[in-house]
Motif scaffolding. Structure first.
Motif, PDB file in Angstrom:
ATOM      1  N   PRO A 398       0.819  -1.218   0.000  1.00  0.00           N
ATOM      2  CA  PRO A 398       0.000   0.000   0.000  1.00  0.00           C
ATOM      3  C   PRO A 398       0.850   1.264   0.000  1.00  0.00           C
ATOM      4  N   THR A 399       0.224   2.378  -0.379  1.00  0.00           N
ATOM      5  CA  THR A 399       0.930   3.654  -0.510  1.00  0.00           C
ATOM      6  C   THR A 399       1.671   4.035   0.766  1.00  0.00           C
ATOM      7  N   GLN A 400       1.058   3.799   1.926  1.00  0.00           N
ATOM      8  CA  GLN A 400       1.671   4.186   3.202  1.00  0.00           C
ATOM      9  C   GLN A 400       2.969   3.438   3.476  1.00  0.00           C
ATOM     10  N   LEU A 401       3.174   2.283   2.818  1.00  0.00           N
ATOM     11  CA  LEU A 401       4.345   1.441   3.085  1.00  0.00           C
ATOM     12  C   LEU A 401       5.198   1.198   1.846  1.00  0.00           C
ATOM     13  N   ARG A 402       4.800   1.755   0.712  1.00  0.00           N
ATOM     14  CA  ARG A 402       5.426   1.366  -0.559  1.00  0.00           C
ATOM     15  C   ARG A 402       6.925   1.670  -0.586  1.00  0.00           C
ATOM     16  N   ALA A 403       7.310   2.878  -0.234  1.00  0.00           N
ATOM     17  CA  ALA A 403       8.731   3.239  -0.290  1.00  0.00           C
ATOM     18  C   ALA A 403       9.538   2.459   0.737  1.00  0.00           C
ATOM     19  N   ALA A 404       8.957   2.258   1.936  1.00  0.00           N
ATOM     20  CA  ALA A 404       9.656   1.480   2.964  1.00  0.00           C
ATOM     21  C   ALA A 404       9.823   0.033   2.529  1.00  0.00           C
ATOM     22  N   ALA A 405       8.811  -0.523   1.848  1.00  0.00           N
ATOM     23  CA  ALA A 405       8.907  -1.902   1.368  1.00  0.00           C
ATOM     24  C   ALA A 405      10.018  -2.040   0.335  1.00  0.00           C
ATOM     25  N   VAL A 406      10.073  -1.092  -0.602  1.00  0.00           N
ATOM     26  CA  VAL A 406      11.147  -1.114  -1.596  1.00  0.00           C
ATOM     27  C   VAL A 406      12.499  -0.944  -0.907  1.00  0.00           C
ATOM     28  N   GLY A 407      12.575   0.027   0.015  1.00  0.00           N
ATOM     29  CA  GLY A 407      13.828   0.272   0.720  1.00  0.00           C
ATOM     30  C   GLY A 407      14.294  -0.937   1.511  1.00  0.00           C
ATOM     31  N   THR A 408      13.358  -1.611   2.182  1.00  0.00           N
ATOM     32  CA  THR A 408      13.710  -2.798   2.964  1.00  0.00           C
ATOM     33  C   THR A 408      14.177  -3.927   2.057  1.00  0.00           C
ATOM     34  N   ALA A 409      13.467  -4.136   0.944  1.00  0.00           N
ATOM     35  CA  ALA A 409      13.858  -5.193   0.008  1.00  0.00           C
ATOM     36  C   ALA A 409      15.240  -4.918  -0.575  1.00  0.00           C
ATOM     37  N   VAL A 410      15.488  -3.657  -0.946  1.00  0.00           N
ATOM     38  CA  VAL A 410      16.797  -3.293  -1.496  1.00  0.00           C
ATOM     39  C   VAL A 410      17.876  -3.411  -0.422  1.00  0.00           C
ATOM     40  N   SER A 411      17.559  -2.921   0.788  1.00  0.00           N
ATOM     41  CA  SER A 411      18.543  -2.920   1.871  1.00  0.00           C
ATOM     42  C   SER A 411      18.977  -4.336   2.236  1.00  0.00           C
ATOM     43  N   LEU A 412      18.013  -5.194   2.553  1.00  0.00           N
ATOM     44  CA  LEU A 412      18.349  -6.568   2.926  1.00  0.00           C
ATOM     45  C   LEU A 412      18.810  -7.366   1.711  1.00  0.00           C
ATOM     46  N   GLY A 413      18.225  -7.055   0.550  1.00  0.00           N
ATOM     47  CA  GLY A 413      18.614  -7.767  -0.660  1.00  0.00           C
ATOM     48  C   GLY A 413      20.041  -7.485  -1.083  1.00  0.00           C
ATOM     49  N   ARG A 414      20.530  -6.267  -0.806  1.00  0.00           N
ATOM     50  CA  ARG A 414      21.908  -5.941  -1.185  1.00  0.00           C
ATOM     51  C   ARG A 414      22.934  -6.781  -0.428  1.00  0.00           C
ATOM     52  N   LEU A 415      22.474  -7.454   0.620  1.00  0.00           N
ATOM     53  CA  LEU A 415      23.371  -8.395   1.288  1.00  0.00           C
ATOM     54  C   LEU A 415      23.880  -9.443   0.303  1.00  0.00           C
ATOM     55  N   GLY A 416      23.066  -9.733  -0.730  1.00  0.00           N
ATOM     56  CA  GLY A 416      23.521 -10.672  -1.756  1.00  0.00           C
ATOM     57  C   GLY A 416      24.783 -10.185  -2.433  1.00  0.00           C
ATOM     58  N   GLY A 417      24.788  -8.903  -2.809  1.00  0.00           N
ATOM     59  CA  GLY A 417      25.976  -8.343  -3.432  1.00  0.00           C
ATOM     60  C   GLY A 417      27.138  -8.231  -2.466  1.00  0.00           C
ATOM     61  N   ILE A 418      26.830  -7.860  -1.207  1.00  0.00           N
ATOM     62  CA  ILE A 418      27.885  -7.689  -0.203  1.00  0.00           C
ATOM     63  C   ILE A 418      28.546  -9.031   0.120  1.00  0.00           C
ATOM     64  N   ILE A 419      27.722 -10.039   0.412  1.00  0.00           N
ATOM     65  CA  ILE A 419      28.266 -11.362   0.739  1.00  0.00           C
ATOM     66  C   ILE A 419      28.996 -11.942  -0.470  1.00  0.00           C
ATOM     67  N   GLY A 420      28.372 -11.787  -1.647  1.00  0.00           N
ATOM     68  CA  GLY A 420      28.988 -12.320  -2.857  1.00  0.00           C
ATOM     69  C   GLY A 420      30.337 -11.695  -3.154  1.00  0.00           C
ATOM     70  N   ALA A 421      30.461 -10.393  -2.875  1.00  0.00           N
ATOM     71  CA  ALA A 421      31.728  -9.711  -3.138  1.00  0.00           C
ATOM     72  C   ALA A 421      32.848 -10.221  -2.236  1.00  0.00           C
ATOM     73  N   PHE A 422      32.494 -10.790  -1.070  1.00  0.00           N
ATOM     74  CA  PHE A 422      33.493 -11.425  -0.207  1.00  0.00           C
ATOM     75  C   PHE A 422      33.716 -12.887  -0.599  1.00  0.00           C
ATOM     76  N   VAL A 423      32.616 -13.582  -0.885  1.00  0.00           N
ATOM     77  CA  VAL A 423      32.696 -15.018  -1.152  1.00  0.00           C
ATOM     78  C   VAL A 423      33.421 -15.303  -2.466  1.00  0.00           C
ATOM     79  N   MET A 424      33.133 -14.517  -3.509  1.00  0.00           N
ATOM     80  CA  MET A 424      33.732 -14.790  -4.814  1.00  0.00           C
ATOM     81  C   MET A 424      35.262 -14.699  -4.794  1.00  0.00           C
ATOM     82  N   PRO A 425      35.847 -13.618  -4.249  1.00  0.00           N
ATOM     83  CA  PRO A 425      37.318 -13.595  -4.171  1.00  0.00           C
ATOM     84  C   PRO A 425      37.878 -14.750  -3.341  1.00  0.00           C
TER      85      PRO A 425
END
Length: 475
Positions: A398-425
């Motif tokens: 919903p509108t009241q939560l839309r930006a926070a939902a995107v922000g939370t998904a991006v924030s926690l989801g970026r852990l994929g890039g962060i962990i991967g950047a350590f794991v791959m090397p």
């Protein structure tokens, strides 16, 4: 306009404002909103690819190992995760426009400072703060885009423009880093490349001033008169642009008015829609892992095939260019077939193609042209996965939560890039020879992307062609 409250601070009003906004035909106004706001994706693609393109040169300039130089990418992703969560919540509390005007300035300032870094420590600090600005763009920008674009056009245009914005950013970054580090002195070429992002940020900030605040956000806060003014302004502008005098009639509908405060917004994302929230995080995690870690691995592969470090960015152009094609094809099909089936295709096929590429590299069945071709085909689907998730996630909250939902998904989801950047090397250092390490790395990527495909099914709602108010309600 009529309304009533249930005693919880949540009020329902009957209004035709949002129906009037959604009935509008697609117009030059909508194209302007799309182009100006999706500059966020262009700049993210530019920054992410640019650092990968100049990685080898930065390592030489500051006399560090290639593994150590990936710290700049990791801190960029950490900053993006923090910025996405913080500014996503603020965009739901303070408004879309106020936030997307602020975050573009934060990005511009710190990417300019990255260009004048005096040592590697200062560069990593500025990359972290650049990431905060880029991550902060996602919540406000995604929400505003969803809230302005007509329902029947939303998937096609948002997926296409977002994907092309990102992919054009990566193509330009590849070309820019190539010319900057091959034609300019090694000590300043990479600095010039970063400076371009700052110049673009200033340009985007000036154009964004003409974009109005989202009437959906205004109405959700009970600011009826301001919402009415914006809708009337957009109606008059669209009619003038398209040369029409009448619009289809609409009926008033119930709209929820509520103003959750502070971190209550982020908490509500999970308490109201836990299945959607968890699926959104998994979708983002399983996309950022292959995207961001690839630009750590690809230079290593190319160097193993005797490609000089100065021309590596040039070899990234066909990879990112085919990603732009995927950004057109997959979102178009998502508006025809549906979001969920195309998400499954993008994630599953992208992961399996990456695994096939690694196997062929392992058995030495790929020459340089074959490797570039397989990378390009793989990232046709990997980029498409990003396009689909940034269409799907904002639609189902919903509108009241839309930006926070995107922000939370991006924030926690970026852990994929962060962990991967350590794991791959770590995989590259721990497993020999390189083709064997590549097979392990891309097998892991395939598993993660298939998990993303499953999350695309479990998100539990198909949003193709539906109005935002049909998909969720604040309670």
């Amino acid at each position: 306009m009529t309304g009533d409250s249930d005693g919880t601070g949540i009020k329902t009003v009957k209004t035709d404002l949002l129906a009037r906004l959604d009935r509008l035909p697609f117009s030059p106004f909508h194209r302007k909103v799309l182009l100006v706001l999706t500059a966020a994706y262009f700049l993210d693609g530019l920054e992410s690819t640019l650092y990968g393109g100049v990685l080898a040169v930065v390592a030489k300039v500051f006399k560090i190992t290639s593994i150590e130089s990936t710290l700049g990418l990791v801190l960029f992703l950490v900053g993006a995760a923090i910025g996405a969560e913080l500014f996503g919540v603020l965009a739901d509390v303070l408004g879309r426009k106020r936030l997307f005007m602020t975050t573009i300035l934060i990005y511009g300032l710190f990417t300019a400072l990255s260009a004048v870094s005096f040592n590697f420590i200062s560069l990593t600090i500025f990359r972290f703060l650049t990431g905060v600005g880029i991550g902060g763009e996602y919540g406000a920008v995604n929400s505003a885009l969803q809230e302005f674009v007509p329902p029947k056009e939303r998937g096609k245009w948002l997926g296409f423009i977002v994907g092309v914005g990102w992919d054009v950013g990566t193509v330009i970054a590849s070309l820019l880093s190539y010319f900057a580090i091959s034609r300019l002195p090694i000590s300043i070429g990479w600095r010039v490349a970063f400076l371009l992002g700052a110049i673009l940020a200033v340009f985007v900030w000036f154009i964004r001033r003409s974009i109005p605040e989202s009437p959906r956000w205004l109405l959700s806060k009970g600011r009826y008169n301001e919402a009415e003014q914006v809708v009337r302004y957009v109606e008059d502008l669209v009619k003038k642009q398209l040369g029409i005098t009448e619009l289809p009639p609409v009926q008033p509908e119930d709209v929820v008015i509520a103003s959750p405060r502070g971190w209550t917004v982020a908490k509500k994302v999970f308490t109201l829609y836990p299945r959607r929230a968890i699926s959104a995080v998994i979708l983002n995690f399983s996309e950022t892992w292959p995207y961001y870690t690839a630009f750590t691995l690809i230079p290593v592969f190319l160097i193993s095939l005797h490609v000089p470090a100065t021309v590596i960015p040039l070899y990234l152009v066909p990879v990112t260019a085919l990603g732009a094609v995927g950004a057109f094809v997959i979102p178009y099909l998502a508006d025809k077939v549906g979001r969920r089936p195309m998400a499954v295709v993008a994630y599953a096929v992208g992961g399996l193609l990456g695994l096939l590429m690694a196997y062929l590299y392992y058995i030495k069945a790929l020459n340089l042209a074959g490797l570039i071709g397989m990378l390009a085909l793989t990232y046709f689907f990997v980029y498409a996965a990003a396009d689909i998730l940034y269409v799907m996630i904002p639609e189902v909250f919903p509108t009241q939560l839309r930006a926070a939902a995107v922000g939370t998904a991006v924030s926690l989801g970026r852990l994929g890039g962060i962990i991967g950047a350590f794991v791959m090397p770590y995989i590259l250092v721990s497993f020999k020879p390189l083709p064997y390490a590549a097979l392990i790395a891309f097998t892991l990527m395939a598993v993660i992307m298939i998990i993303g495909a499953i999350a695309g099914v479990l998100i539990g709602v198909e949003s193709k062609g539906k109005r935002l108010e049909e998909l969720s309600t604040y309670k």
